[in-house]
Write an enzyme that holds these catalytic residues in place. Sequence first.
Site, PDB file in Angstrom:
ATOM      1  N   ASN A  51       0.803  -1.231   0.000  1.00  0.00           N
ATOM      2  CA  ASN A  51       0.000   0.000   0.000  1.00  0.00           C
ATOM      3  C   ASN A  51       0.839   1.286   0.000  1.00  0.00           C
ATOM      4  OD1 ASN A  51      -2.712   0.439  -0.187  1.00  0.00           O
ATOM      5  ND2 ASN A  51      -3.172  -0.144   1.918  1.00  0.00           N
TER       6      ASN A  51
ATOM      7  N   ARG B 109       1.987   4.856  -0.428  1.00  0.00           N
ATOM      8  CA  ARG B 109       1.446   6.182  -0.690  1.00  0.00           C
ATOM      9  C   ARG B 109       2.650   7.099  -0.879  1.00  0.00           C
ATOM     10  NH1 ARG B 109      -2.017   3.331  -1.394  1.00  0.00           N
ATOM     11  NH2 ARG B 109      -4.099   3.215  -0.500  1.00  0.00           N
TER      12      ARG B 109
ATOM     13  N   LYS C 143      -1.983  -7.380  -7.254  1.00  0.00           N
ATOM     14  CA  LYS C 143      -3.258  -6.844  -7.754  1.00  0.00           C
ATOM     15  C   LYS C 143      -2.978  -5.969  -8.970  1.00  0.00           C
ATOM     16  CE  LYS C 143      -3.775  -5.453  -3.332  1.00  0.00           C
ATOM     17  NZ  LYS C 143      -4.302  -4.639  -2.219  1.00  0.00           N
TER      18      LYS C 143
ATOM     19  N   GLY D  84      -6.957  -7.907 -13.349  1.00  0.00           N
ATOM     20  CA  GLY D  84      -7.087  -9.061 -12.470  1.00  0.00           C
ATOM     21  C   GLY D  84      -5.986  -9.141 -11.432  1.00  0.00           C
TER      22      GLY D  84
ATOM     23  N   GLY E  44     -10.207   2.618  -2.631  1.00  0.00           N
ATOM     24  CA  GLY E  44     -10.740   1.550  -1.785  1.00  0.00           C
ATOM     25  C   GLY E  44     -10.828   0.201  -2.483  1.00  0.00           C
ATOM     26  N   ALA E  45     -10.533   0.156  -3.793  1.00  0.00           N
ATOM     27  CA  ALA E  45     -10.677  -1.116  -4.512  1.00  0.00           C
ATOM     28  C   ALA E  45      -9.694  -2.163  -3.979  1.00  0.00           C
ATOM     29  CB  ALA E  45     -10.464  -0.906  -6.007  1.00  0.00           C
ATOM     30  N   GLY E  46      -8.459  -1.723  -3.730  1.00  0.00           N
ATOM     31  CA  GLY E  46      -7.447  -2.668  -3.228  1.00  0.00           C
ATOM     32  C   GLY E  46      -7.819  -3.194  -1.848  1.00  0.00           C
ATOM     33  N   ASP E  47      -8.431  -2.352  -1.044  1.00  0.00           N
ATOM     34  CA  ASP E  47      -8.826  -2.766   0.321  1.00  0.00           C
ATOM     35  C   ASP E  47      -9.975  -3.782   0.247  1.00  0.00           C
ATOM     36  OD1 ASP E  47      -7.042  -0.733   1.013  1.00  0.00           O
ATOM     37  OD2 ASP E  47      -8.649   0.748   1.042  1.00  0.00           O
TER      38      ASP E  47
HETATM   39  O1  KDG Z   1      -7.202   2.667  -0.016  1.00  0.00           O
HETATM   40  C1  KDG Z   1      -7.896   3.856  -0.159  1.00  0.00           C
HETATM   41  C2  KDG Z   1      -7.321   4.739   0.872  1.00  0.00           C
HETATM   42  O2  KDG Z   1      -5.935   4.789   0.669  1.00  0.00           O
HETATM   43  C3  KDG Z   1      -7.753   6.130   0.894  1.00  0.00           C
HETATM   44  O3  KDG Z   1      -9.124   6.266   0.747  1.00  0.00           O
HETATM   45  C4  KDG Z   1      -7.305   6.872   2.124  1.00  0.00           C
HETATM   46  O4  KDG Z   1      -6.255   5.518   3.738  1.00  0.00           O
HETATM   47  C5  KDG Z   1      -6.136   6.345   2.879  1.00  0.00           C
HETATM   48  C6  KDG Z   1      -4.776   6.810   2.580  1.00  0.00           C
HETATM   49  O5  KDG Z   1      -3.973   6.788   3.524  1.00  0.00           O
HETATM   50  O6  KDG Z   1      -4.480   7.172   1.455  1.00  0.00           O
END
Ligand code: KDG
Length: 325
Positions: A168, A170, A230, A235, A260-263
């Site tokens: 994840n 960011r 992912k 797919g 939110g798709a990955g979650d």
């Molecule tokens: O996975 C979606 C989230 O990343 C987003 O809605 C907000 O948790 C979040 C982030 O830290 O970016």
Amino acid sequence: MARVVSIGEVMVQLNPVSSGPLRHARQFERHIAGSEANTLVGLEQLGISTTFISRVGDDELGLAIIAELQSSGVDTSHIKRDPSAPTAVYFVQRGYPVPNKTTVFYYRNGSAASKLSPADIDDDVVQNSNLVHITGITPALSESCYAASLKLVKVAQKFAVPLVFDTNIRVKLWKEKEKALQGLRPFFAASRYLLTGQGDLDFLFGSENLDKQVAKVRELAPRAEMIVVKQGKAGASVYTADGKVLTHAGYSVEVIDELGAGDAFDAAFLAALLRGDAIDVALRYANAAGALTVMAKGDLEPLPTWNDLELFLAYWEQSESTLLR
Ligand code: KDG
């Protein structure tokens, strides 16, 4: 019943009524979202019990977050209300300038959740769980969040509770690839289930071929039973420790809000495995959950139940067979 525990930040999400540049947005919908809690709510929708470790401000937005998670069934008894810092907020910009892409603008520096610390992790919350879930967001929030995430890993190891780690990434939080790679090493190393996305692999290892990227993940995560990649509407694939590769095609639906798709994918994948489904079956549900989530605004609202997933898949498979006729 199985229980999953996670740690992270939930924010108030301000999502414009219409897509386009945020500078012109005047009307917003208020949602609640945060990657780890999204996964927990997704799990609750699929019958798995969950506990969330977090902090919110001692403010109105913090109350809204707790109420929303409670109404979804998440155990919120490990969310502290911290009077020393506010609940975080973020804005999203949908479909602009890149079609189908959502951009986020955080107002989360110094937030209550960024004050999470190792003292927020109790042994008993882990001891009573079947899986511990951590993503690469929480360790990037602050030094104390990093230490809290590491403590959760240590406590999971102490009680032999498997770790699910979703990279994840960011970029707005890590800023540099080397920082992310170094910072996430202990989480890779401890994971039993490693989930990642094509974008994260490209950021961490450069855009080379997928097999080479997965080999690098394998070096960092030698204990992972599964490495799950992912790839959005293309797919997803699972690389097992004994060298098998299972792939399932995705579903190309209309994208309203890709957040939110990955979650949602993680939630359906884990819920399916927890109820004993085979990996390819879990992948099918996970891709469907990801697709369903991009079809509506908000991260929590579109999270599917088993019934929603079955209806979506029945519709999809029927329309595919009609197309083939
Ligand atoms: O996975 C979606 C989230 O990343 C987003 O809605 C907000 O948790 C979040 C982030 O830290 O970016």
